[in-house]
Scaffold this motif. Structure first.
Motif, PDB file in Angstrom:
ATOM      1  N   GLY A  71       0.377  -2.575  18.253  1.00 60.52           N
ATOM      2  CA  GLY A  71      -0.249  -3.871  16.842  1.00 60.52           C
ATOM      3  C   GLY A  71      -1.287  -2.546  16.164  1.00 60.52           C
ATOM      4  O   GLY A  71      -0.638  -2.252  14.681  1.00 60.52           O
ATOM      5  N   THR A  72      -2.681  -1.913  16.816  1.00 53.99           N
ATOM      6  CA  THR A  72      -3.048  -1.230  16.862  1.00 53.99           C
ATOM      7  C   THR A  72      -2.454   0.364  15.802  1.00 53.99           C
ATOM      8  O   THR A  72      -2.828   0.522  14.488  1.00 53.99           O
ATOM      9  N   ALA A  96       5.890  -1.482  15.199  1.00 55.63           N
ATOM     10  CA  ALA A  96       5.983  -2.995  14.427  1.00 55.63           C
ATOM     11  C   ALA A  96       6.807  -4.095  14.620  1.00 55.63           C
ATOM     12  O   ALA A  96       6.341  -5.138  16.038  1.00 55.63           O
ATOM     13  N   ALA A 122       0.514   2.378   9.166  1.00 55.88           N
ATOM     14  CA  ALA A 122       0.661   2.001   8.184  1.00 55.88           C
ATOM     15  C   ALA A 122      -0.709   1.874   6.637  1.00 55.88           C
ATOM     16  O   ALA A 122       0.075   2.336   5.669  1.00 55.88           O
ATOM     17  N   LEU A 123      -1.871   2.720   7.362  1.00 54.54           N
ATOM     18  CA  LEU A 123      -2.508   2.910   6.622  1.00 54.54           C
ATOM     19  C   LEU A 123      -2.448   4.422   5.632  1.00 54.54           C
ATOM     20  O   LEU A 123      -2.213   4.564   4.988  1.00 54.54           O
ATOM     21  N   GLN A 168       4.701  -4.607  19.117  1.00 49.89           N
ATOM     22  CA  GLN A 168       4.255  -6.014  18.777  1.00 49.89           C
ATOM     23  C   GLN A 168       4.673  -7.332  18.540  1.00 49.89           C
ATOM     24  O   GLN A 168       4.319  -8.193  19.326  1.00 49.89           O
ATOM     25  N   ARG A 172      -0.650   0.026  12.550  1.00 48.66           N
ATOM     26  CA  ARG A 172      -1.560  -0.414  11.264  1.00 48.66           C
ATOM     27  C   ARG A 172      -2.196   1.087  11.089  1.00 48.66           C
ATOM     28  O   ARG A 172      -2.245   0.648   9.859  1.00 48.66           O
ATOM     29  N   LYS A 173      -2.696   1.562  11.699  1.00 50.66           N
ATOM     30  CA  LYS A 173      -2.542   2.995  11.723  1.00 50.66           C
ATOM     31  C   LYS A 173      -1.638   3.907  10.433  1.00 50.66           C
ATOM     32  O   LYS A 173      -1.579   4.275  10.450  1.00 50.66           O
TER      33      LYS A 173
END
Length: 58
Positions: free
Chosen positions: A31-32, A19, A38-39, A22, A35-36
């Protein structure tokens, strides 16, 4: 439960690093990855909640 907490900490460190890349450098791939992470953190937190409730019942 300790193992789960260690997984959460490790995943959060990965998330924070990606993060920051990014946000500071504009790295879209980071960023990708963030997000992964974060999931994955979401899944781990749900598992933690489940384990925590079970521990509280003892």
């Amino acid at each position: 439960m300790k193992e789960l907490i260690e997984k959460i900490n490790a995943e959060f460190e990965a998330f924070a690093g990606e993060a920051n890349q990014q946000a500071e450098k504009g790295n879209k791939a980071a960023g990708t990855r963030a997000r992964k992470s974060a999931l994955e953190l979401s899944k781990l937190f749900k598992e933690f909640r489940k384990v925590s409730v079970e521990e509280a019942k003892k």
